[in-house]
Design a protein around this motif. Sequence first.
Motif, short mmCIF file in Angstrom:
data_model
loop_
_atom_site.label_atom_id
_atom_site.label_comp_id
_atom_site.label_asym_id
_atom_site.label_seq_id
_atom_site.Cartn_x
_atom_site.Cartn_y
_atom_site.Cartn_z
N ALA A 17 145.33 15.98 30.68
CA ALA A 17 144.41 17.08 30.97
C ALA A 17 143.80 16.93 32.35
O ALA A 17 143.71 17.90 33.12
CB ALA A 17 143.32 17.14 29.90
N GLU A 18 143.40 15.71 32.70
CA GLU A 18 142.80 15.47 34.02
C GLU A 18 143.81 15.73 35.13
O GLU A 18 143.46 16.26 36.19
CB GLU A 18 142.29 14.03 34.10
CG GLU A 18 141.05 13.78 33.26
CD GLU A 18 140.69 12.30 33.19
OE1 GLU A 18 141.32 11.49 33.91
OE2 GLU A 18 139.78 11.95 32.39
N ASN A 19 145.07 15.41 34.89
CA ASN A 19 146.10 15.63 35.90
C ASN A 19 146.38 17.11 36.11
O ASN A 19 146.56 17.57 37.23
CB ASN A 19 147.39 14.90 35.49
CG ASN A 19 148.48 15.01 36.53
OD1 ASN A 19 149.04 16.07 36.73
ND2 ASN A 19 148.77 13.90 37.20
N LEU A 20 146.41 17.87 35.00
CA LEU A 20 146.82 19.27 35.07
C LEU A 20 145.69 20.26 35.34
O LEU A 20 145.94 21.36 35.83
CB LEU A 20 147.52 19.67 33.77
CG LEU A 20 148.86 18.99 33.47
CD1 LEU A 20 149.36 19.41 32.09
CD2 LEU A 20 149.90 19.32 34.53
N GLU A 21 144.45 19.87 35.04
CA GLU A 21 143.36 20.86 35.09
C GLU A 21 143.04 21.34 36.51
O GLU A 21 142.40 22.38 36.68
CB GLU A 21 142.10 20.30 34.43
CG GLU A 21 141.48 19.12 35.12
CD GLU A 21 140.33 18.54 34.32
OE1 GLU A 21 139.99 19.12 33.26
OE2 GLU A 21 139.77 17.51 34.75
#
Length: 198
Positions: A17-21
């Motif tokens: 999630a942190e990578n894609l957000e």
Amino acid sequence: MKVMIIGASGIIGRAVAENLEKDHEIIRVGKSRGDLLVDLTEESSVKALFERSGKVDAIIATMGSVHFGPLAEMTAEQFNQGLQNKLLGQVRLVLIGKEHLNAGGSFTLTTGILTHQPIRTGVNATAVNAALEGFVLAAANELAGLRINAVSPTVVTEALDKYAPFFPGFESASASRVALAYRRSVDGIDNGKVFRVW
């Protein structure tokens, strides 16, 4: 893109999630917490999830439990835990979710290093992971207009306090490094591929 992450509160899910957000709208899904809730072992729960979410562009599963224990003591009921949860949970997600993916959308499932490098007490995990990889390989030929891949991580560094005894001599990978493989699956062009992070 609108990206749904099932298992978003776990170590890998959070890192994904942190990578894609930064670039995508994220829908965080979990069994007990998240933007939406789901129990992947229940078909009605999965259907209800998509009724609430509407169409999405990518579905990522970073969840699934298996049974760890000696084969000599294992029962069929214990073996069935991994089949119902990690294997059929992710398969069910695809079977139902394919109707709720936008054209050109993708699935990314999660397997693991035990597919090819078994450990003591890990028979259920190896069998389940191998079945999932077979499903991805075959399903990629039939999901018209959609893509499906899997990520196969080694033991995650952030989980070594719990899992190190099961993985003697294995090199771990950070959750942020594992997350890069999910990024490749979502933003790339591959189909039917298993991204190994070992």
